[in-house]
Design a protein around this motif. Structure first.
Motif, PDB file in Angstrom:
ATOM      1  N   ARG A 100      12.472  -0.567 -12.709  1.00 36.24           N
ATOM      2  CA  ARG A 100      11.318  -1.333 -13.193  1.00 36.24           C
ATOM      3  C   ARG A 100      10.381  -1.703 -12.047  1.00 36.24           C
ATOM      4  NH1 ARG A 100      15.358  -4.006 -16.046  1.00 36.24           N
ATOM      5  NH2 ARG A 100      14.981  -6.002 -15.010  1.00 36.24           N
ATOM      6  N   VAL A 101      10.947  -2.098 -10.925  1.00 37.33           N
ATOM      7  CA  VAL A 101      10.126  -2.410  -9.750  1.00 37.33           C
ATOM      8  C   VAL A 101       9.387  -1.161  -9.277  1.00 37.33           C
ATOM      9  CG1 VAL A 101      10.275  -2.997  -7.300  1.00 37.33           C
ATOM     10  CG2 VAL A 101      11.465  -4.407  -8.993  1.00 37.33           C
ATOM     11  N   ALA A 102      10.082  -0.044  -9.225  1.00 37.56           N
ATOM     12  CA  ALA A 102       9.443   1.209  -8.801  1.00 37.56           C
ATOM     13  C   ALA A 102       8.333   1.609  -9.763  1.00 37.56           C
ATOM     14  CB  ALA A 102      10.493   2.316  -8.699  1.00 37.56           C
ATOM     15  N   GLU A 103       8.532   1.358 -11.058  1.00 37.14           N
ATOM     16  CA  GLU A 103       7.503   1.681 -12.048  1.00 37.14           C
ATOM     17  C   GLU A 103       6.248   0.847 -11.821  1.00 37.14           C
ATOM     18  OE1 GLU A 103       6.871   1.580 -16.924  1.00 37.14           O
ATOM     19  OE2 GLU A 103       8.898   1.463 -16.067  1.00 37.14           O
ATOM     20  N   SER A 104       6.431  -0.437 -11.552  1.00 40.94           N
ATOM     21  CA  SER A 104       5.274  -1.298 -11.285  1.00 40.94           C
ATOM     22  C   SER A 104       4.531  -0.857 -10.037  1.00 40.94           C
ATOM     23  CB  SER A 104       5.723  -2.761 -11.135  1.00 40.94           C
ATOM     24  OG  SER A 104       6.171  -3.293 -12.354  1.00 40.94           O
ATOM     25  N   ALA A 105       5.283  -0.553  -8.979  1.00 43.55           N
ATOM     26  CA  ALA A 105       4.649  -0.117  -7.733  1.00 43.55           C
ATOM     27  C   ALA A 105       3.875   1.180  -7.930  1.00 43.55           C
ATOM     28  CB  ALA A 105       5.704   0.044  -6.646  1.00 43.55           C
ATOM     29  N   ALA A 106       4.482   2.127  -8.641  1.00 40.79           N
ATOM     30  CA  ALA A 106       3.810   3.402  -8.879  1.00 40.79           C
ATOM     31  C   ALA A 106       2.534   3.207  -9.689  1.00 40.79           C
ATOM     32  CB  ALA A 106       4.757   4.363  -9.601  1.00 40.79           C
ATOM     33  N   PHE A 107       2.591   2.308 -10.660  1.00 43.50           N
ATOM     34  CA  PHE A 107       1.398   2.033 -11.470  1.00 43.50           C
ATOM     35  C   PHE A 107       0.273   1.463 -10.614  1.00 43.50           C
ATOM     36  CE2 PHE A 107      -1.009  -1.091 -14.049  1.00 43.50           C
ATOM     37  CZ  PHE A 107      -1.659  -0.201 -14.899  1.00 43.50           C
ATOM     38  N   LEU A 108       0.591   0.487  -9.770  1.00 42.30           N
ATOM     39  CA  LEU A 108      -0.449  -0.088  -8.915  1.00 42.30           C
ATOM     40  C   LEU A 108      -1.027   0.962  -7.970  1.00 42.30           C
ATOM     41  CD1 LEU A 108       1.049  -3.595  -8.048  1.00 42.30           C
ATOM     42  CD2 LEU A 108      -0.853  -3.081  -9.593  1.00 42.30           C
ATOM     43  N   MET A 109      -0.199   1.861  -7.514  1.00 44.01           N
ATOM     44  CA  MET A 109      -0.669   2.886  -6.582  1.00 44.01           C
ATOM     45  C   MET A 109      -1.572   3.922  -7.243  1.00 44.01           C
ATOM     46  SD  MET A 109       2.694   3.343  -4.112  1.00 44.01           S
ATOM     47  CE  MET A 109       1.949   4.668  -3.150  1.00 44.01           C
ATOM     48  N   GLU A 110      -1.727   3.838  -8.552  1.00 42.28           N
ATOM     49  CA  GLU A 110      -2.726   4.668  -9.235  1.00 42.28           C
ATOM     50  C   GLU A 110      -4.137   4.102  -9.076  1.00 42.28           C
ATOM     51  OE1 GLU A 110      -1.386   4.902 -13.260  1.00 42.28           O
ATOM     52  OE2 GLU A 110       0.408   6.079 -12.754  1.00 42.28           O
ATOM     53  N   ASN A 111      -4.234   2.910  -8.447  1.00 40.67           N
ATOM     54  CA  ASN A 111      -5.525   2.309  -8.076  1.00 40.67           C
ATOM     55  C   ASN A 111      -6.406   1.946  -9.270  1.00 40.67           C
ATOM     56  OD1 ASN A 111      -5.304   2.426  -5.103  1.00 40.67           O
ATOM     57  ND2 ASN A 111      -5.301   4.637  -5.427  1.00 40.67           N
ATOM     58  N   HIS A 112      -5.802   1.423 -10.320  1.00 38.70           N
ATOM     59  CA  HIS A 112      -6.589   0.911 -11.444  1.00 38.70           C
ATOM     60  C   HIS A 112      -7.372  -0.333 -11.033  1.00 38.70           C
ATOM     61  CE1 HIS A 112      -4.420   3.607 -14.148  1.00 38.70           C
ATOM     62  NE2 HIS A 112      -3.309   3.218 -13.541  1.00 38.70           N
ATOM     63  N   ILE A 113      -6.763  -1.166 -10.181  1.00 40.48           N
ATOM     64  CA  ILE A 113      -7.395  -2.374  -9.645  1.00 40.48           C
ATOM     65  C   ILE A 113      -7.000  -2.507  -8.180  1.00 40.48           C
ATOM     66  CG2 ILE A 113      -7.440  -3.622 -11.859  1.00 40.48           C
ATOM     67  CD1 ILE A 113      -4.935  -5.151 -10.864  1.00 40.48           C
TER      68      ILE A 113
END
Length: 236
Positions: free
Chosen positions: A147-160
């Motif tokens: 779950r932590v890795a999923e959150s980090a990967a999502f943020l690294m998509e640079n949505h914000i």
């Protein structure tokens, strides 16, 4: 929604903005070095500020303050978080969320609905050591690494805009952890190493120590092999 604290002005919590910080209670981690132990262990015993009072304060500070930081505890545990953010944004404020990344579904929903302008995610340690540093057993946190890795990967998509940050504790972190983090989060936009500071508000006070500036610089050099922006906070 229970707001347990309001810092009326901060120049540090929201990068580049004059902001206020709201503190929510409750957390699903038990990081032994946490400096908000009251909000984690006994949120029901903490002072509660009426939401109406907080919003009235923010209404009066429109045009002076630019943003609001929401921290904890772990804010994504609150079922009323979306409503609170919506009300704050309705006053014209930018919103920054501090999170441990354990609830990627909440993070994704808030971002997809345009409710967040900035996110700061705590990276407790390398994934291989996550449960220990977060104060959890395997049984308490099934799937926490994923779950932590999923959150980090999502943020690294640079949505914000976002940042990752680690409070570095001598007894809990090693150079090996930062080598693993450098591989895991290679190419992320910003990473901050925060020097640990002991106090009576820490979950386990008088137990842990900070690395020296020179030692933190060594960890910074490791991270900078794969991360362009790495800075150190909390050293006077």
């Amino acid at each position: 929604m229970k707001i347990h604290g309001l810092q009326k002005l901060t120049l540090l919590d929201y990068p580049g903005k004059m902001a206020a910080t709201l503190f929510l209670g409750g957390c699903n981690f038990r990081c032994p070095f946490c400096h908000n132990s009251g909000l984690v262990l006994s949120p029901k015993q903490q002072e509660v500020l009426p939401v109406s009072e907080v919003l009235a304060f923010l209404e009066k500070r429109r045009g002076i303050l630019e943003g609001v930081c929401i921290t904890g505890g772990e804010p994504t545990l609150s079922g009323d978080l979306k409503r609170l953010i919506t009300d704050i944004r309705g006053l014209g404020y930018l919103v920054k969320l501090d999170t441990n990344g354990s609830r990627p579904e909440v993070l994704k929903e808030l971002v997809s609905e345009g409710l967040l302008d900035y996110a700061a995610m705590d990276i407790k340690s390398s994934l291989s050591g996550y449960e220990k540093v977060a104060g959890l057993s395997q049984g308490q946190a099934p799937g926490i690494r994923e779950r932590v890795a999923e959150s980090a990967a999502f943020l690294m998509e640079n949505h914000i805009p976002y940042e990752f940050r680690t409070t570095v504790v001598k007894e809990l972190h090693s150079a090996g952890d930062f080598r693993e983090i450098a591989r895991w989060l290679a190419g992320c936009s910003a990473y901050y190493l925060q020097a640990y500071r002991d106090s009576e508000s820490v979950l386990l006070p008088n137990t842990f120590h900070s690395y020296t500036l020179e030692e933190l610089e060594d960890f910074r050099a490791i991270l900078r092999e794969t991360i362009p922006l790495v800075e150190i906070r909390g050293i006077d």
